[in-house]
Design a protein around this motif. Structure first.
Motif, PDB file in Angstrom:
ATOM      1  N   LEU A   1       3.502   2.432  -0.155  1.00 36.83           N
ATOM      2  CA  LEU A   1       4.368   1.401   0.432  1.00 36.83           C
ATOM      3  C   LEU A   1       3.578   0.121   0.650  1.00 36.83           C
ATOM      4  O   LEU A   1       2.526   0.145   1.293  1.00 36.83           O
ATOM      5  N   ASN A   2       4.055  -0.985   0.133  1.00 36.93           N
ATOM      6  CA  ASN A   2       3.406  -2.292   0.278  1.00 36.93           C
ATOM      7  C   ASN A   2       1.961  -2.281  -0.224  1.00 36.93           C
ATOM      8  O   ASN A   2       1.177  -3.158   0.151  1.00 36.93           O
ATOM      9  N   GLY A   3       1.612  -1.272  -1.015  1.00 35.22           N
ATOM     10  CA  GLY A   3       0.194  -1.167  -1.387  1.00 35.22           C
ATOM     11  C   GLY A   3      -0.001  -1.000  -2.882  1.00 35.22           C
ATOM     12  O   GLY A   3       0.856  -1.368  -3.676  1.00 35.22           O
ATOM     13  N   TRP A   4      -1.126  -0.426  -3.248  1.00 35.64           N
ATOM     14  CA  TRP A   4      -1.463  -0.334  -4.663  1.00 35.64           C
ATOM     15  C   TRP A   4      -2.439   0.810  -4.898  1.00 35.64           C
ATOM     16  O   TRP A   4      -3.071   1.308  -3.973  1.00 35.64           O
ATOM     17  N   THR A   5      -2.517   1.218  -6.194  1.00 33.30           N
ATOM     18  CA  THR A   5      -3.433   2.290  -6.595  1.00 33.30           C
ATOM     19  C   THR A   5      -4.656   1.665  -7.254  1.00 33.30           C
ATOM     20  O   THR A   5      -4.531   0.725  -8.050  1.00 33.30           O
ATOM     21  N   LEU A   6      -5.823   2.179  -6.916  1.00 36.69           N
ATOM     22  CA  LEU A   6      -7.076   1.621  -7.440  1.00 36.69           C
ATOM     23  C   LEU A   6      -7.278   2.047  -8.899  1.00 36.69           C
ATOM     24  O   LEU A   6      -7.310   3.245  -9.182  1.00 36.69           O
ATOM     25  N   PRO A   7      -7.405   1.088  -9.820  1.00 38.04           N
ATOM     26  CA  PRO A   7      -7.701   1.475 -11.207  1.00 38.04           C
ATOM     27  C   PRO A   7      -9.089   2.120 -11.286  1.00 38.04           C
ATOM     28  O   PRO A   7      -9.952   1.840 -10.451  1.00 38.04           O
ATOM     29  N   TYR A   8      -9.275   2.966 -12.257  1.00 30.12           N
ATOM     30  CA  TYR A   8     -10.595   3.581 -12.439  1.00 30.12           C
ATOM     31  C   TYR A   8     -11.043   3.356 -13.868  1.00 30.12           C
ATOM     32  O   TYR A   8     -10.264   2.952 -14.737  1.00 30.12           O
ATOM     33  N   LYS A   9     -12.337   3.653 -14.100  1.00 25.51           N
ATOM     34  CA  LYS A   9     -12.893   3.534 -15.448  1.00 25.51           C
ATOM     35  C   LYS A   9     -13.384   4.916 -15.827  1.00 25.51           C
ATOM     36  O   LYS A   9     -14.055   5.573 -15.024  1.00 25.51           O
ATOM     37  N   LEU A  10     -13.077   5.395 -17.022  1.00 27.77           N
ATOM     38  CA  LEU A  10     -13.577   6.694 -17.461  1.00 27.77           C
ATOM     39  C   LEU A  10     -14.965   6.486 -18.050  1.00 27.77           C
ATOM     40  O   LEU A  10     -15.151   5.674 -18.950  1.00 27.77           O
ATOM     41  N   ASN A  11     -15.938   7.219 -17.535  1.00 29.29           N
ATOM     42  CA  ASN A  11     -17.307   7.075 -18.023  1.00 29.29           C
ATOM     43  C   ASN A  11     -17.849   8.478 -18.295  1.00 29.29           C
ATOM     44  O   ASN A  11     -18.192   9.207 -17.371  1.00 29.29           O
ATOM     45  N   GLY A  12     -17.865   8.869 -19.560  1.00 31.56           N
ATOM     46  CA  GLY A  12     -18.351  10.200 -19.925  1.00 31.56           C
ATOM     47  C   GLY A  12     -17.560  11.308 -19.245  1.00 31.56           C
ATOM     48  O   GLY A  12     -18.144  12.297 -18.786  1.00 31.56           O
TER      49      GLY A  12
ATOM     50  N   VAL B   1     -16.090  11.140 -16.407  1.00 27.01           N
ATOM     51  CA  VAL B   1     -16.063  10.974 -14.955  1.00 27.01           C
ATOM     52  C   VAL B   1     -15.173   9.774 -14.626  1.00 27.01           C
ATOM     53  O   VAL B   1     -15.290   8.721 -15.263  1.00 27.01           O
ATOM     54  N   LYS B   2     -14.296   9.939 -13.610  1.00 27.95           N
ATOM     55  CA  LYS B   2     -13.468   8.814 -13.181  1.00 27.95           C
ATOM     56  C   LYS B   2     -14.260   7.989 -12.175  1.00 27.95           C
ATOM     57  O   LYS B   2     -14.611   8.480 -11.104  1.00 27.95           O
ATOM     58  N   GLU B   3     -14.532   6.743 -12.523  1.00 27.17           N
ATOM     59  CA  GLU B   3     -15.317   5.875 -11.643  1.00 27.17           C
ATOM     60  C   GLU B   3     -14.404   4.899 -10.908  1.00 27.17           C
ATOM     61  O   GLU B   3     -13.661   4.137 -11.529  1.00 27.17           O
ATOM     62  N   PHE B   4     -14.494   4.948  -9.599  1.00 29.73           N
ATOM     63  CA  PHE B   4     -13.737   4.038  -8.735  1.00 29.73           C
ATOM     64  C   PHE B   4     -14.742   3.152  -8.009  1.00 29.73           C
ATOM     65  O   PHE B   4     -15.898   3.539  -7.814  1.00 29.73           O
TER      66      PHE B   4
ATOM     67  N   ARG C   1     -13.774  15.095 -12.069  1.00 34.11           N
ATOM     68  CA  ARG C   1     -15.015  14.686 -11.407  1.00 34.11           C
ATOM     69  C   ARG C   1     -14.871  13.199 -11.103  1.00 34.11           C
ATOM     70  O   ARG C   1     -14.550  12.411 -11.996  1.00 34.11           O
ATOM     71  N   VAL C   2     -15.051  12.816  -9.850  1.00 33.67           N
ATOM     72  CA  VAL C   2     -14.925  11.400  -9.489  1.00 33.67           C
ATOM     73  C   VAL C   2     -16.274  10.857  -9.020  1.00 33.67           C
ATOM     74  O   VAL C   2     -17.077  11.574  -8.411  1.00 33.67           O
ATOM     75  N   ARG C   3     -16.515   9.615  -9.360  1.00 28.77           N
ATOM     76  CA  ARG C   3     -17.727   8.904  -8.890  1.00 28.77           C
ATOM     77  C   ARG C   3     -17.198   7.649  -8.196  1.00 28.77           C
ATOM     78  O   ARG C   3     -16.485   6.849  -8.821  1.00 28.77           O
ATOM     79  N   ILE C   4     -17.509   7.528  -6.914  1.00 28.31           N
ATOM     80  CA  ILE C   4     -16.932   6.404  -6.170  1.00 28.31           C
ATOM     81  C   ILE C   4     -18.060   5.524  -5.641  1.00 28.31           C
ATOM     82  O   ILE C   4     -18.901   5.978  -4.860  1.00 28.31           O
ATOM     83  N   PHE C   5     -18.084   4.296  -6.122  1.00 29.69           N
ATOM     84  CA  PHE C   5     -19.049   3.321  -5.619  1.00 29.69           C
ATOM     85  C   PHE C   5     -18.457   2.677  -4.376  1.00 29.69           C
ATOM     86  O   PHE C   5     -17.258   2.372  -4.336  1.00 29.69           O
ATOM     87  N   VAL C   6     -19.284   2.486  -3.368  1.00 32.43           N
ATOM     88  CA  VAL C   6     -18.828   1.807  -2.154  1.00 32.43           C
ATOM     89  C   VAL C   6     -19.787   0.662  -1.871  1.00 32.43           C
ATOM     90  O   VAL C   6     -20.976   0.883  -1.615  1.00 32.43           O
ATOM     91  N   THR C   7     -19.279  -0.548  -1.982  1.00 24.81           N
ATOM     92  CA  THR C   7     -20.087  -1.737  -1.700  1.00 24.81           C
ATOM     93  C   THR C   7     -19.713  -2.249  -0.316  1.00 24.81           C
ATOM     94  O   THR C   7     -18.534  -2.372   0.016  1.00 24.81           O
ATOM     95  N   ASN C   8     -20.704  -2.536   0.477  1.00 27.48           N
ATOM     96  CA  ASN C   8     -20.459  -3.015   1.843  1.00 27.48           C
ATOM     97  C   ASN C   8     -20.611  -4.526   1.915  1.00 27.48           C
ATOM     98  O   ASN C   8     -21.712  -5.058   1.810  1.00 27.48           O
ATOM     99  N   ARG C   9     -19.511  -5.225   2.119  1.00 28.53           N
ATOM    100  CA  ARG C   9     -19.553  -6.676   2.295  1.00 28.53           C
ATOM    101  C   ARG C   9     -19.203  -7.053   3.731  1.00 28.53           C
ATOM    102  O   ARG C   9     -18.808  -8.179   4.007  1.00 28.53           O
TER     103      ARG C   9
END
Ligand SMILES: [Cu+2]
Length: 491
Positions: A79-90, A92-95, A133-141
């Motif tokens: 609702l009022n939001g969105w789904t994060l696209p991912y990139k397939l890398n070997g 692995v789903k990278e978010f 298998r998911v790989r999730i990068f988290v950048t802190n700003r």
């Protein structure tokens, strides 16, 4: 009075200073080039304060049509939001999540400096499939450290995200990576486990939906998802107050307050799932009008059918997720809301004297001498308040929503928080999520006025505690003649 813009400039978050600062501190970003073409806000460039993005602009809303993912699942509609696209890398789903400060609008007239992910609160929904298998990068700003906890997800302890317990905190400017295999399916969420009191109070949260590997036995036609939250945005301020524990001002589905909450739409006969998670400080009994629904699942996945329950209200406890499923049989506009009546209200004071039933006519004149324009209200209830707001007689403090808000086709809805509408129509096309407008009621199937005489029909009424001789109705009296003093009842 200091304008909002001036205030923001005084405290040093004028657009140029803030965003230049962010850009300098940004680490070499993980490649997000493939995300740029998707329907989503730019993650690293939130709208400047002086020219805020319009959250109702088409690019900020979920797409009007949803198609099945190549892996076979029906994507959720956040609702009022969105789904994060991912990139397939070997395989692995990278978010990539970016924790950052954002400007957020709860509903037109109320904006705040919030914290979220990739430009929004809640952050984007992560969707994947059991076994991925998911790989999730988290950048802190942010200006302080953070971490991400994957709430309800079965994973190695080192990825559980409790800062200090499972990992070092993610310091400003740093990027951490989490990687695990999804061993389950269900409705989950993510949120910080570092300075939670502040970071969650400012809006850091997101949905994490794991679709089952095998197609579900009972097929879902529409899959909606939202998170419940509460905010203390004191009138005239621009930053939620994380110290408040009970008296919140704003109650939200996915960080939006009615009437800014998107409506849910479906066709008669379709099966809708509504996934609800609670990140707030209160439990919320969520109530759906129309047919009873089944409670079919939680963080634990879709439950065996023997455990499904039929309900019309389900309490979503703090930290819990629940899946509600329902098949619409009656077309119309049906309310979906929290049943705590203060949770469907906008900001209000709670220390007001109770004026219901009080004749304030003399007092009003006296107070007006000190407070010109003062208006005594509340003698007959609070509904006149909504009317005055609608007429623009009560502008309220700066950056504050009305206590009662929302307008339906027949008048004020008097709701301003956890409330939205499920619109059931006979002719909604499969996968079409566009708002069909208000329901056109058949003239012979709608409540209508047949009298304006308060004595109409002389129905049976009782007042067993009356201390005077007024107004005691007996069945015999009720069936014969109007009761003396009837017109004054209720004063
Ligand atoms: Cu509630």
């Amino acid at each position: 009075m200091i304008s909002r813009r001036t205030l923001l400039q005084i405290i040093g978050v004028g657009s140029a200073g803030l965003f230049a600062g962010l850009a300098r501190s940004a680490p070499a970003a993980h490649d997000m080039s493939d995300m740029a073409s998707m329907e989503m806000p730019e993650p690293a460039t939130p709208a400047p304060v002086s020219a805020p993005a319009d959250p109702t602009a088409p690019d900020m809303l979920p797409p009007a049509k949803l198609q099945r993912h190549p892996q076979g699942y029906l994507p959720v509609r956040t609702l009022n939001g969105w789904t994060l696209p991912y990139k397939l890398n070997g395989g692995v789903k990278e978010f990539h999540l970016v924790a950052e400060e954002i400007e957020h609008e709860f509903a037109p007239g109320s904006r705040a400096k919030c914290w979220g992910y990739n430009g929004t609160t809640p952050g984007p929904t992560i969707e994947a499939v059991e076994g991925d298998r998911v790989r999730i990068f988290v950048t802190n700003r942010l200006g302080e450290w953070t971490s991400v906890h994957w709430h309800g997800i079965d994973l190695p302890a080192g990825y559980d995200g409790v800062g200090g317990l499972n990992q070092p905190h993610i310091k400003p400017g740093e990027t951490y990576v989490y990687e695990f295999i999804l061993r389950q399916h269900g409705t989950h969420m993510y949120h910080p486990h570092a300075d939670e009191m502040t970071q969650i109070a400012f809006g850091m949260m997101g949905l994490f939906i794991i679709h089952p590997k095998k197609p579900e036995e009972v097929r879902i036609d529409r899959d909606y998802a939202f998170l419940l939250h509460n905010w203390a945005l004191h009138p005239g301020t621009w930053r939620p107050d994380p110290a408040v524990m009970q008296n919140f001002d704003i109650w939200t589905f996915n960080s939006k307050s009615f009437p800014a909450i998107e409506h849910l739409v479906m066709r008669t006969g379709e099966r809708m799932r509504i996934r609800i998670g609670n990140v707030s400080m209160w439990n919320h009994p969520i109530h759906l009008h129309s047919n009873p629904f089944w409670v079919t699942g939680s963080d634990g996945g879709r439950w065996p059918r023997s455990q499904w329950r039929r309900e019309v209200t389900e309490i979503i406890g703090v930290g819990q997720m629940r899946d509600l499923e329902f098949i619409a049989t009656e077309p119309g506009d049906w309310a979906l809301h929290c049943h705590m009546s203060h949770h469907t209200m906008g900001p209000m004071g709670h220390e007001l004297p109770n004026a219901v039933g009080v004749d304030q006519s003399g007092v009003e004149d006296e107070i007006r001498k000190a407070l010109p324009g003062y208006m005594a209200m509340g003698k007959n209830g609070m509904a006149e308040h909504a009317g005055h707001v609608a007429m623009g007689m009560l502008p309220g403090p700066e950056n504050t929503l009305p206590m009662m808000a929302g307008e339906g086709q027949f008048g004020p809805l008097e709701m301003g928080g956890m409330f939205t509408v499920v619109k059931v129509r006979n002719d909604m096309k499969t996968g079409d999520y566009r708002d069909p407008g208000w329901y056109a009621y058949p003239p012979d199937k709608i409540a209508r006025r047949i009298s304006d005489d308060p004595n109409f029909g002389s129905p049976q009424r009782q007042n067993p505690y009356a201390t005077t001789n007024e107004m005691t109705t007996t069945p015999a009296a009720a069936t014969s003649a109007p009761v003396p003093g009837h017109a004054g009842h209720g004063e």
